[in-house]
Design an enzyme around this catalytic site. Sequence first.
Site, mmCIF file in Angstrom:
data_model
loop_
_atom_site.group_PDB
_atom_site.id
_atom_site.type_symbol
_atom_site.label_atom_id
_atom_site.label_comp_id
_atom_site.label_asym_id
_atom_site.label_seq_id
_atom_site.Cartn_x
_atom_site.Cartn_y
_atom_site.Cartn_z
ATOM 1 N N LYS A 1 0.851 -1.180 0.000
ATOM 2 C CA LYS A 1 0.000 0.000 0.000
ATOM 3 C C LYS A 1 0.890 1.233 0.000
ATOM 4 O O LYS A 1 1.993 1.214 0.548
ATOM 5 C CB LYS A 1 -0.875 -0.010 1.263
ATOM 6 C CG LYS A 1 -1.758 1.200 1.459
ATOM 7 C CD LYS A 1 -2.848 1.260 0.435
ATOM 8 C CE LYS A 1 -3.755 2.481 0.670
ATOM 9 N NZ LYS A 1 -4.691 2.669 -0.451
ATOM 10 N N MET B 1 -9.896 6.010 -2.441
ATOM 11 C CA MET B 1 -9.498 5.717 -1.078
ATOM 12 C C MET B 1 -8.869 6.932 -0.394
ATOM 13 O O MET B 1 -9.018 7.120 0.813
ATOM 14 C CB MET B 1 -8.504 4.552 -1.054
ATOM 15 C CG MET B 1 -9.046 3.257 -1.642
ATOM 16 S SD MET B 1 -10.501 2.635 -0.781
ATOM 17 C CE MET B 1 -9.805 2.272 0.825
ATOM 18 N N ASN C 1 4.593 6.661 -6.091
ATOM 19 C CA ASN C 1 3.222 6.917 -6.505
ATOM 20 C C ASN C 1 3.119 8.378 -6.922
ATOM 21 O O ASN C 1 2.884 9.269 -6.105
ATOM 22 C CB ASN C 1 2.251 6.612 -5.360
ATOM 23 C CG ASN C 1 0.797 6.775 -5.771
ATOM 24 O OD1 ASN C 1 0.499 7.389 -6.786
ATOM 25 N ND2 ASN C 1 -0.111 6.251 -4.976
ATOM 26 N N CYS D 1 -1.703 8.717 -8.402
ATOM 27 C CA CYS D 1 -3.039 8.563 -7.833
ATOM 28 C C CYS D 1 -3.901 9.757 -8.236
ATOM 29 O O CYS D 1 -3.517 10.908 -8.015
ATOM 30 C CB CYS D 1 -2.952 8.477 -6.308
ATOM 31 S SG CYS D 1 -4.560 8.431 -5.490
ATOM 32 N N ASN E 1 -1.344 3.890 -13.629
ATOM 33 C CA ASN E 1 -2.269 3.912 -12.503
ATOM 34 C C ASN E 1 -3.685 4.073 -13.059
ATOM 35 O O ASN E 1 -3.891 4.019 -14.265
ATOM 36 C CB ASN E 1 -1.906 5.059 -11.546
ATOM 37 C CG ASN E 1 -2.324 4.788 -10.104
ATOM 38 O OD1 ASN E 1 -3.391 4.236 -9.851
ATOM 39 N ND2 ASN E 1 -1.483 5.181 -9.155
ATOM 40 N N THR E 2 -4.640 4.291 -12.185
ATOM 41 C CA THR E 2 -6.038 4.328 -12.590
ATOM 42 C C THR E 2 -6.381 5.556 -13.440
ATOM 43 O O THR E 2 -5.702 6.580 -13.402
ATOM 44 C CB THR E 2 -6.954 4.318 -11.359
ATOM 45 O OG1 THR E 2 -6.583 5.400 -10.493
ATOM 46 C CG2 THR E 2 -6.822 3.002 -10.609
ATOM 47 N N GLY F 1 -9.168 -2.117 -13.720
ATOM 48 C CA GLY F 1 -9.811 -3.334 -14.212
ATOM 49 C C GLY F 1 -9.854 -3.439 -15.722
ATOM 50 O O GLY F 1 -9.199 -2.676 -16.444
ATOM 51 N N GLY G 1 -3.892 -6.099 -10.133
ATOM 52 C CA GLY G 1 -4.580 -5.549 -8.975
ATOM 53 C C GLY G 1 -6.035 -5.930 -8.896
ATOM 54 O O GLY G 1 -6.437 -6.791 -8.136
#
Length: 295
Positions: free
Chosen positions: A48, A74, A124, A127, A188-189, A213, A261
Amino acid sequence: MVVLRTGPVAVGGVTLGNHLILAAGVLGTTGASLSRMLARGAGGVVTKSIGPEPKNGHAGPCVAVLDNGILNAMGLPNPSQDFTGELGSLGQKPVIVSIFGGTPEEFAEVAGWFKGTAAGFELNLSCPHAEGYGAAIGVDPVLVEACTRAVSTLGMPTWVKLTPNVTDITAIGKAAERGGATAIVAINTVKAMRISTALRRPVLGNRYGGLSGDAIFPVAVRCVYELFESCKIPIIGCGGVSTADKVVEMMMAGAQAVEIGSAVQRDIGIFETITNELYAKKGIEPGEIVGCAHE
């Protein structure tokens, strides 16, 4: 389908058990959960994201499971320096610590806590839903280079995770490379949102979140492909990888390894599932397919 030869994999200064890595933020909150995923077939694991101060994250709802992916906001919840105690039981296993900060100095500070216990770091810088962190920094090549250099000068393997929410991802990749990154993680997303028509409000407490996803796999492949043509350091593909064939596709685009993930949410044994199909003693040398789609 292409079948690969089994054996350890060296990527970005880290030796992995295979090409499959647990992505940051997924079952990476304790040493026990990281060890569990290594035992179930992951070649390496990423923790994390850990930052300079403890954070509780955003108010819920924080996660929405969609038909073709997962939407989350999150807000980078983490115990900060207290997380150092979680790595003691993992020994010399391939554990990459994901770190974040608001300045190069904060990145260096957090990295310093784990020097000598982690196999390497993943910055990171991507994010999409943490104000002042992540993509807020990762869209600026100057800041990306500075943050990367602040960590790479510690002499540890330094991976940089990039955001797809930019006009030109190769400019960010080159900045990470100039800063001394040993590998690039893409991606990343994707910044996204959904609205509940019944409640007439966004489904996430933070309104916006990051989509991961299956839905973002084509975006990730495109980013890996572009980075392979622009950067010299290894690339680790991430985003929608859920089958052995998708691993191969990522590698053909230019990835030397992949992170998984969201697929863990559907199948806790996803690493075993993929390794059983992807590898064989008489498989081909993995290097034969890395970037072959560029030929």
